[in-house]
Design a protein around this motif. Structure first.
Motif, PDB file in Angstrom:
ATOM      1  N   ILE A  48       8.374  -7.945  -0.978  1.00  0.00           N
ATOM      2  CA  ILE A  48       8.037  -8.429  -2.320  1.00  0.00           C
ATOM      3  C   ILE A  48       8.473  -7.370  -3.326  1.00  0.00           C
ATOM      4  CG2 ILE A  48       6.165  -9.045  -3.889  1.00  0.00           C
ATOM      5  CD1 ILE A  48       4.560  -9.935  -1.415  1.00  0.00           C
ATOM      6  N   ASN A  49       9.211  -7.784  -4.334  1.00  0.00           N
ATOM      7  CA  ASN A  49       9.610  -6.878  -5.406  1.00  0.00           C
ATOM      8  C   ASN A  49       8.709  -7.093  -6.609  1.00  0.00           C
ATOM      9  OD1 ASN A  49      11.846  -5.800  -3.990  1.00  0.00           O
ATOM     10  ND2 ASN A  49      13.037  -7.614  -4.503  1.00  0.00           N
ATOM     11  N   GLY A  50       8.275  -6.009  -7.232  1.00  0.00           N
ATOM     12  CA  GLY A  50       7.530  -6.101  -8.480  1.00  0.00           C
ATOM     13  C   GLY A  50       6.097  -6.569  -8.339  1.00  0.00           C
ATOM     14  N   TYR A  51       5.348  -5.994  -7.404  1.00  0.00           N
ATOM     15  CA  TYR A  51       3.936  -6.348  -7.301  1.00  0.00           C
ATOM     16  C   TYR A  51       3.078  -5.210  -7.851  1.00  0.00           C
ATOM     17  CZ  TYR A  51       3.578  -3.422  -3.109  1.00  0.00           C
ATOM     18  OH  TYR A  51       3.596  -2.383  -2.236  1.00  0.00           O
ATOM     19  N   LEU A  52       1.867  -5.553  -8.259  1.00  0.00           N
ATOM     20  CA  LEU A  52       0.953  -4.592  -8.845  1.00  0.00           C
ATOM     21  C   LEU A  52      -0.433  -4.826  -8.267  1.00  0.00           C
ATOM     22  CD1 LEU A  52       0.588  -2.357 -10.998  1.00  0.00           C
ATOM     23  CD2 LEU A  52       0.186  -4.168 -12.653  1.00  0.00           C
ATOM     24  N   ILE A  53      -1.060  -3.754  -7.788  1.00  0.00           N
ATOM     25  CA  ILE A  53      -2.415  -3.781  -7.270  1.00  0.00           C
ATOM     26  C   ILE A  53      -3.229  -2.851  -8.170  1.00  0.00           C
ATOM     27  CG2 ILE A  53      -3.884  -3.335  -5.267  1.00  0.00           C
ATOM     28  CD1 ILE A  53      -1.630  -5.419  -4.783  1.00  0.00           C
TER      29      ILE A  53
END
Length: 91
Positions: free
Chosen positions: A12-17
Motif C-alpha cells: 500500500i502506498n500513502g497510508y497513515l496511522i
C-alpha cells in the motif's frame, strides 16, 4: 521457457496511522482510496500472537483502549490484496 519476469508490488502506498503512540483510538487512512473501501486490520504482539482482527472502512478508527501498554504490529490488507505492515505503540 520463461521469456520475462514481472514484479508484483502488493504494498500500500500513502497510508497513515495516527496518533502513534495511541491510548484509545488508532486512525487508519489510505490516500487515493475511497472512504467506503473495506480494510482488514490485524494487530499482533511482538511474539506474533494475533490480538485483534477487524474489518473497517478507510479513514475509520480502531479502538485499542483494551490493549496493554506495549509495542504492536499492525497489518492492513485492502479488498484488492494490497498490504502494509507497521509498528505502533499503545500507551
Amino acid at each position: 521457457y520463461m521469456t520475462s519476469v514481472k514484479n508484483f508490488d502488493n504494498s500500500i502506498n500513502g497510508y497513515l496511522i495516527y496518533p502513534n503512540p495511541s491510548s484509545d483510538q488508532l486512525y487508519i487512512s489510505i490516500n487515493n482510496m475511497p472512504s467506503n473501501e473495506e480494510l482488514q486490520v490485524k494487530i499482533s504482539n511482538l511474539q506474533g500472537q494475533e490480538i485483534i482482527y477487524q474489518k473497517l472502512l478507510n479513514h475509520q478508527s480502531l479502538n485499542v483502549s483494551d490493549l496493554s501498554n506495549d509495542i504492536y504490529i499492525l497489518q492492513i490488507q485492502t479488498s484488492n490484496g494490497k498490504n502494509a505492515q507497521t509498528k505502533f505503540v499503545k500507551n
